[in-house]
Design an enzyme around this catalytic site. Structure first.
Site, PDB file in Angstrom:
ATOM      1  N   GLU A 363       0.841  -1.214   0.000  1.00 51.36           N
ATOM      2  CA  GLU A 363       0.000   0.000   0.000  1.00 51.36           C
ATOM      3  C   GLU A 363       0.870   1.256   0.000  1.00 51.36           C
ATOM      4  OE1 GLU A 363      -3.683  -0.001   2.035  1.00 51.36           O
ATOM      5  OE2 GLU A 363      -3.732  -2.196   2.154  1.00 51.36           O
TER       6      GLU A 363
HETATM    7  N1  CAA Z   1      -6.966  11.661  -2.678  1.00 52.68           N
HETATM    8  C1  CAA Z   1      -7.595  12.229  -3.733  1.00 52.68           C
HETATM    9  N2  CAA Z   1      -6.954  12.564  -4.876  1.00 52.68           N
HETATM   10  C2  CAA Z   1      -5.617  12.313  -4.933  1.00 52.68           C
HETATM   11  C3  CAA Z   1      -4.908  11.723  -3.871  1.00 52.68           C
HETATM   12  C4  CAA Z   1      -5.626  11.401  -2.701  1.00 52.68           C
HETATM   13  N3  CAA Z   1      -5.044  10.832  -1.643  1.00 52.68           N
HETATM   14  N4  CAA Z   1      -3.621  11.591  -4.231  1.00 52.68           N
HETATM   15  C5  CAA Z   1      -3.514  12.089  -5.469  1.00 52.68           C
HETATM   16  N5  CAA Z   1      -4.716  12.520  -5.903  1.00 52.68           N
HETATM   17  C6  CAA Z   1      -5.043  13.157  -7.175  1.00 52.68           C
HETATM   18  C7  CAA Z   1      -4.298  14.494  -7.302  1.00 52.68           C
HETATM   19  O1  CAA Z   1      -5.032  15.551  -6.709  1.00 52.68           O
HETATM   20  C8  CAA Z   1      -4.202  14.652  -8.813  1.00 52.68           C
HETATM   21  O2  CAA Z   1      -5.443  15.070  -9.340  1.00 52.68           O
HETATM   22  P1  CAA Z   1      -5.588  16.400 -10.289  1.00 52.68           P
HETATM   23  O3  CAA Z   1      -4.701  16.179 -11.479  1.00 52.68           O
HETATM   24  O4  CAA Z   1      -7.032  16.435 -10.617  1.00 52.68           O
HETATM   25  O5  CAA Z   1      -5.110  17.535  -9.447  1.00 52.68           O
HETATM   26  C9  CAA Z   1      -4.018  13.201  -9.285  1.00 52.68           C
HETATM   27  O6  CAA Z   1      -4.535  12.369  -8.245  1.00 52.68           O
HETATM   28  C10 CAA Z   1      -2.580  12.845  -9.580  1.00 52.68           C
HETATM   29  O7  CAA Z   1      -1.834  13.093  -8.396  1.00 52.68           O
HETATM   30  P2  CAA Z   1      -0.249  13.083  -8.387  1.00 52.68           P
HETATM   31  O8  CAA Z   1       0.270  13.988  -9.480  1.00 52.68           O
HETATM   32  O9  CAA Z   1       0.209  13.336  -6.989  1.00 52.68           O
HETATM   33  O10 CAA Z   1       0.040  11.563  -8.825  1.00 52.68           O
HETATM   34  P3  CAA Z   1       1.409  10.800  -9.013  1.00 52.68           P
HETATM   35  O11 CAA Z   1       1.366  10.051 -10.282  1.00 52.68           O
HETATM   36  O12 CAA Z   1       2.579  11.719  -8.786  1.00 52.68           O
HETATM   37  O13 CAA Z   1       1.338   9.694  -7.836  1.00 52.68           O
HETATM   38  C11 CAA Z   1       1.759   8.756  -5.690  1.00 52.68           C
HETATM   39  C12 CAA Z   1       1.370  10.001  -6.512  1.00 52.68           C
HETATM   40  C13 CAA Z   1       1.604   9.181  -4.221  1.00 52.68           C
HETATM   41  C14 CAA Z   1       3.188   8.332  -5.949  1.00 52.68           C
HETATM   42  C15 CAA Z   1       0.761   7.609  -6.011  1.00 52.68           C
HETATM   43  O14 CAA Z   1       0.933   7.121  -7.316  1.00 52.68           O
HETATM   44  C16 CAA Z   1       0.903   6.444  -5.052  1.00 52.68           C
HETATM   45  O15 CAA Z   1       0.337   6.450  -3.967  1.00 52.68           O
HETATM   46  N6  CAA Z   1       1.668   5.369  -5.455  1.00 52.68           N
HETATM   47  C17 CAA Z   1       1.752   4.159  -4.658  1.00 52.68           C
HETATM   48  C18 CAA Z   1       0.684   3.190  -5.084  1.00 52.68           C
HETATM   49  C19 CAA Z   1       0.488   2.107  -4.089  1.00 52.68           C
HETATM   50  O16 CAA Z   1       0.397   2.329  -2.888  1.00 52.68           O
HETATM   51  N7  CAA Z   1       0.362   0.873  -4.594  1.00 52.68           N
HETATM   52  C20 CAA Z   1       0.093  -0.301  -3.791  1.00 52.68           C
HETATM   53  C21 CAA Z   1      -1.307  -0.761  -4.035  1.00 52.68           C
HETATM   54  S1  CAA Z   1      -1.716  -2.163  -3.093  1.00 52.68           S
HETATM   55  C22 CAA Z   1      -2.134  -3.393  -4.227  1.00 52.68           C
HETATM   56  O17 CAA Z   1      -2.294  -3.145  -5.375  1.00 52.68           O
HETATM   57  C23 CAA Z   1      -2.274  -4.800  -3.790  1.00 52.68           C
HETATM   58  C24 CAA Z   1      -2.792  -5.184  -2.475  1.00 52.68           C
HETATM   59  O18 CAA Z   1      -3.592  -6.081  -2.363  1.00 52.68           O
HETATM   60  C25 CAA Z   1      -2.285  -4.595  -1.213  1.00 52.68           C
END
Ligand code: CAA
Length: 380
Positions: A363
């Site tokens: 996550e």
């Molecule tokens: N809530 C609402 N909107 C959000 C948000 C949040 N927490 N975080 C980002 N956004 C929105 C932003 O506002 C933006 O929207 P607008 O363009 O409309 O302004 C959009 O999303 C893009 O945001 P970013 O430019 O910040 O996105 P990014 O590409 O730079 O990514 C990141 C940010 C924090 C790195 C994100 O990609 C991330 O959390 N990555 C990790 C993913 C992860 O945790 N993966 C594991 C998943 S678990 C799984 O799959 C398996 C399981 O069973 C556990």
């Protein structure tokens, strides 16, 4: 400000603690060794009403709050982190997006089935080529008549194979990047949906982690969750809560390892005294207890904020970061206190150490949590 648990929260704590001790702990080492997920434990959790703790009764839930839910994940993880993460992924990652973004019909069909424990849920974001960079997903969704057709594969899916309902994120228009992503509710029996490789893992070995494959997988248009283009926001908002579920899991792991180390320090005699009477061990236990208490305050506070309807994205990244690092530090020290015994599978602390590591990874790695936290603090 009152930090006392209410009577309801104490009752939840006691009920899950008893369940974990009697139904999970006796077989935890064996299930870990055999990498075996026991559906019988899941069915018993359903009977106790643990599968939909924070969802309203009208959707089959227990009508309790998020604090009750994190207490439950903590207590399960205190004896078996594999069971803890099963409930955490089911509730935070699969139930939550349906509760927040689902239509009434989706909630009555899917949230109810999950809340009652008739169905297990899973969340499918990660792909072979997109882990931290979630926007880079390659799974596609194309409309064909009254159905969406999904193609692609997802990996590291907690509850994969045992889950009945999968929340799948797919790209409808790559040119739009995150604004083209959509979320879907996919049933395991939909045509073109299948389970791929089961991972062999370092820890949480009795929870199932698999690949999920969609090959011309046909999904009814009514199973679109939210709007097209809203998928990335749904994925991120889901992770905001999911991360506190992992913090609760990490907290439980740390607490369980700490209690075992404390008991061992009292009973193990060297140089004619219990090892707990040596300052080297006392200092370790003091640091462990302090970090666990700080993790608990962060984790409970995040849940409390969600219960109050106060934003909690920053706090959940902080609680996961701190509790996961604490779980690692505490379990390493627990093995150290057990000495040579701790390194063997005769004693449970090596399992806690192996289980702790994943909390710094899934996550969002702890590096991603720091990215999220710094994003908030620099904005202020
Ligand atoms: N809530 C609402 N909107 C959000 C948000 C949040 N927490 N975080 C980002 N956004 C929105 C932003 O506002 C933006 O929207 P607008 O363009 O409309 O302004 C959009 O999303 C893009 O945001 P970013 O430019 O910040 O996105 P990014 O590409 O730079 O990514 C990141 C940010 C924090 C790195 C994100 O990609 C991330 O959390 N990555 C990790 C993913 C992860 O945790 N993966 C594991 C998943 S678990 C799984 O799959 C398996 C399981 O069973 C556990």
């Amino acid at each position: 400000m009152n930090f006392q648990l209410t009577e309801e929260h104490q009752m939840m704590q006691k009920m899950v603690r008893d369940f974990a001790l009697h139904e999970c702990e006796p077989t935890a080492a064996e299930r870990d060794e055999e990498e075996y997920f026991d559906m019988a434990i899941w069915h018993k959790m359903a009977e106790l009403g643990l599968c939909g703790i924070p969802w309203p009764e009208e959707y089959g839930g227990a009508g309790a709050d998020y604090l009750s839910y994190v207490i439950a994940v903590e207590e399960l993880s205190r004896v078996d982190a594999s069971i803890g993460v099963t409930l955490s992924a089911h509730t935070s990652l699969a139930g939550w997006p349906v509760y927040k973004f689902g239509t009434e019909q989706q909630k009555q069909t899917y949230l109810r089935a999950m809340a009652e424990g008739r169905s297990m849920g899973a969340y499918c974001l990660t792909e072979p080529g997109s882990g931290s960079d979630a926007v880079g997903m390659k799974t596609t969704a194309i409309m064909d008549g009254d159905e969406w057709v999904l193609n692609g594969s997802k990996i590291f899916i907690t509850n994969g194979g045992h889950a009945d309902i999968y929340i799948v994120f797919a790209q409808t228009n790559p040119a739009l990047k995150h604004k083209g992503i959509a979320a879907f509710i996919v049933e395991k029996n939909f045509p073109g949906f299948s389970i791929g490789k089961k991972e062999k893992k370092l820890g949480i070995r009795s929870s199932s982690t698999t690949e999920v494959i969609m090959q011309d997988c046909r999904v009814p248009k009514d199973n679109l969750l939210g709007q097209v283009g809203e998928g990335f926001k749904i994925a991120m908002m889901t992770l905001d809560g999911g991360r506190n579920g992992i913090a609760s899991q990490a907290l439980g792991i740390a607490q369980g390892a700490f209690e075992k180390a404390c008991a061992y320090a009292k009973e193990r005699v060297q140089f004619g005294k219990s090892i707990g009477s040596f300052q080297a061990i006392q200092f370790k236990l003091a640091d462990m207890a302090t970090k666990i208490e700080a993790s608990r305050l962060l984790t409970y506070q995040t849940a409390w904020r969600e219960d109050q309807g106060i934003p909690y994205g920053l706090q959940s990244a902080m609680s996961k970061l701190f509790a996961a690092d604490t779980a690692m530090e505490v379990t390493i020290e627990a093995v150290q206190i057990f000495g040579g015994n701790g390194y063997t599978r005769e004693y449970p602390v090596e399992r806690y150490l192996r289980d702790a590591k994943i909390t710094q990874i899934y996550e969002g790695t702890n590096e991603i949590q720091r990215l999220v936290i710094s994003g908030y603090v620099l904005k202020e």
